[in-house]
Design a protein around this motif. Sequence first.
Motif, PDB file in Angstrom:
ATOM      1  N   GLU A  70       8.115  23.029 -10.557  1.00  0.00           N
ATOM      2  CA  GLU A  70       6.740  23.564  -9.978  1.00  0.00           C
ATOM      3  C   GLU A  70       5.772  22.648 -10.070  1.00  0.00           C
ATOM      4  OE1 GLU A  70       6.842  26.782  -8.820  1.00  0.00           O
ATOM      5  OE2 GLU A  70       8.778  27.250  -9.194  1.00  0.00           O
ATOM      6  N   GLU A  71       4.868  22.816  -9.288  1.00  0.00           N
ATOM      7  CA  GLU A  71       3.754  21.759  -9.007  1.00  0.00           C
ATOM      8  C   GLU A  71       3.172  21.471 -10.465  1.00  0.00           C
ATOM      9  OE1 GLU A  71       2.313  19.822  -6.849  1.00  0.00           O
ATOM     10  OE2 GLU A  71       4.325  20.319  -5.689  1.00  0.00           O
ATOM     11  N   HIS A  72       2.917  22.930 -11.285  1.00  0.00           N
ATOM     12  CA  HIS A  72       2.111  22.895 -12.396  1.00  0.00           C
ATOM     13  C   HIS A  72       3.008  22.101 -13.690  1.00  0.00           C
ATOM     14  CE1 HIS A  72       4.306  26.349 -12.651  1.00  0.00           C
ATOM     15  NE2 HIS A  72       4.112  26.191 -13.969  1.00  0.00           N
ATOM     16  N   GLU A  73       4.198  21.773 -13.426  1.00  0.00           N
ATOM     17  CA  GLU A  73       4.963  21.303 -14.406  1.00  0.00           C
ATOM     18  C   GLU A  73       5.180  19.949 -14.508  1.00  0.00           C
ATOM     19  OE1 GLU A  73       8.886  24.011 -14.954  1.00  0.00           O
ATOM     20  OE2 GLU A  73       8.861  23.339 -13.161  1.00  0.00           O
ATOM     21  N   GLU A  74       5.087  19.287 -15.759  1.00  0.00           N
ATOM     22  CA  GLU A  74       5.352  18.092 -15.999  1.00  0.00           C
ATOM     23  C   GLU A  74       6.585  17.498 -15.479  1.00  0.00           C
ATOM     24  OE1 GLU A  74       5.275  14.551 -19.607  1.00  0.00           O
ATOM     25  OE2 GLU A  74       5.280  16.731 -19.896  1.00  0.00           O
ATOM     26  N   ARG A  75       6.739  16.316 -14.720  1.00  0.00           N
ATOM     27  CA  ARG A  75       7.969  15.944 -14.161  1.00  0.00           C
ATOM     28  C   ARG A  75       7.711  14.274 -13.567  1.00  0.00           C
ATOM     29  NH1 ARG A  75       4.745  18.440 -10.919  1.00  0.00           N
ATOM     30  NH2 ARG A  75       4.230  17.745  -8.873  1.00  0.00           N
ATOM     31  N   VAL A  76       8.857  13.777 -13.691  1.00  0.00           N
ATOM     32  CA  VAL A  76       9.102  12.373 -12.954  1.00  0.00           C
ATOM     33  C   VAL A  76       9.023  12.623 -11.475  1.00  0.00           C
ATOM     34  CG1 VAL A  76      10.342  10.400 -12.921  1.00  0.00           C
ATOM     35  CG2 VAL A  76      10.085  11.419 -15.034  1.00  0.00           C
ATOM     36  N   GLU A  77       8.088  11.879 -10.971  1.00  0.00           N
ATOM     37  CA  GLU A  77       8.218  11.765  -9.356  1.00  0.00           C
ATOM     38  C   GLU A  77       8.674  10.507  -8.910  1.00  0.00           C
ATOM     39  OE1 GLU A  77       4.830  14.922  -8.388  1.00  0.00           O
ATOM     40  OE2 GLU A  77       4.096  12.745  -8.947  1.00  0.00           O
ATOM     41  N   ILE A  78       9.324  10.234  -7.780  1.00  0.00           N
ATOM     42  CA  ILE A  78       9.681   9.054  -7.163  1.00  0.00           C
ATOM     43  C   ILE A  78       9.473   9.158  -5.756  1.00  0.00           C
ATOM     44  CG2 ILE A  78      11.515   8.484  -8.883  1.00  0.00           C
ATOM     45  CD1 ILE A  78      13.633   9.203  -6.619  1.00  0.00           C
ATOM     46  N   ALA A  79       9.055   7.726  -5.050  1.00  0.00           N
ATOM     47  CA  ALA A  79       8.934   7.653  -3.753  1.00  0.00           C
ATOM     48  C   ALA A  79       9.771   6.408  -3.278  1.00  0.00           C
ATOM     49  CB  ALA A  79       7.350   7.309  -3.489  1.00  0.00           C
ATOM     50  N   TYR A  80      10.212   6.587  -2.067  1.00  0.00           N
ATOM     51  CA  TYR A  80      11.127   5.495  -1.463  1.00  0.00           C
ATOM     52  C   TYR A  80      10.272   4.340  -0.688  1.00  0.00           C
ATOM     53  CZ  TYR A  80      14.627   8.975  -2.861  1.00  0.00           C
ATOM     54  OH  TYR A  80      15.386   9.484  -3.676  1.00  0.00           O
ATOM     55  N   LEU A  81      10.442   3.258  -1.152  1.00  0.00           N
ATOM     56  CA  LEU A  81       9.689   2.421  -0.496  1.00  0.00           C
ATOM     57  C   LEU A  81      10.414   1.250   0.339  1.00  0.00           C
ATOM     58  CD1 LEU A  81       7.670   1.145  -3.898  1.00  0.00           C
ATOM     59  CD2 LEU A  81       7.197   2.830  -1.924  1.00  0.00           C
ATOM     60  N   PRO A  82       9.738   0.442   1.370  1.00  0.00           N
ATOM     61  CA  PRO A  82      10.775  -0.421   1.801  1.00  0.00           C
ATOM     62  C   PRO A  82      11.720  -1.382   1.463  1.00  0.00           C
ATOM     63  CG  PRO A  82       8.440  -0.455   2.480  1.00  0.00           C
ATOM     64  CD  PRO A  82       8.495   0.224   1.402  1.00  0.00           C
TER      65      PRO A  82
ATOM     66  N   ASP B  30       0.989  -1.246   0.026  1.00  0.00           N
ATOM     67  CA  ASP B  30       0.139   0.058   0.238  1.00  0.00           C
ATOM     68  C   ASP B  30       1.078   1.294   0.082  1.00  0.00           C
ATOM     69  OD1 ASP B  30      -1.700   2.123   0.350  1.00  0.00           O
ATOM     70  OD2 ASP B  30      -2.427   1.575   2.293  1.00  0.00           O
ATOM     71  N   ILE B  31       0.910   2.043  -1.124  1.00  0.00           N
ATOM     72  CA  ILE B  31       1.795   3.184  -1.411  1.00  0.00           C
ATOM     73  C   ILE B  31       1.051   4.367  -1.176  1.00  0.00           C
ATOM     74  CG2 ILE B  31       3.766   1.873  -2.421  1.00  0.00           C
ATOM     75  CD1 ILE B  31       2.643   3.453  -4.969  1.00  0.00           C
ATOM     76  N   SER B  32      -0.231   4.313  -0.568  1.00  0.00           N
ATOM     77  CA  SER B  32      -1.210   5.619  -0.692  1.00  0.00           C
ATOM     78  C   SER B  32      -0.477   6.705   0.333  1.00  0.00           C
ATOM     79  CB  SER B  32      -2.483   5.271  -0.214  1.00  0.00           C
ATOM     80  OG  SER B  32      -2.599   4.641   1.125  1.00  0.00           O
ATOM     81  N   GLY B  33       0.202   6.199   1.254  1.00  0.00           N
ATOM     82  CA  GLY B  33       0.465   7.440   2.034  1.00  0.00           C
ATOM     83  C   GLY B  33       2.077   7.786   1.818  1.00  0.00           C
ATOM     84  N   VAL B  34       2.920   7.568   0.654  1.00  0.00           N
ATOM     85  CA  VAL B  34       4.237   7.709   0.606  1.00  0.00           C
ATOM     86  C   VAL B  34       4.333   9.096   0.062  1.00  0.00           C
ATOM     87  CG1 VAL B  34       4.831   5.373  -0.192  1.00  0.00           C
ATOM     88  CG2 VAL B  34       4.122   7.172  -1.983  1.00  0.00           C
TER      89      VAL B  34
END
Length: 100
Positions: free
Chosen positions: A36-48, A23-27
Amino acid sequence: MAETAEEIKARKERERDELYALDISGVEWHSAPGTEEHEERVEIAYLPEGAVAMRSSLDPDTVLRYTEAEWRAFVLGARDGEFDLEPVAHSGEPQAEAGQ
């Protein structure tokens, strides 16, 4: 004793299934500094366990997940220029660089 090809495949499938079951809903999603928030960008989240999730800011519901080993291989390949793209003409053929 070394793993057989079938054992490696089974292990990788198990790792993938476990990774996508998380469940990564809170990452917390991160993007490159200066975007900027409105710009297209790649986003990553660190997982266990060193795993990483990656998505596009324009399609946040489509998330790719990578094991630590897969992410490490990707980052090292990117740093080494493995994914550098050649300019492509509309025909799909690589364009000659200026001066060639």
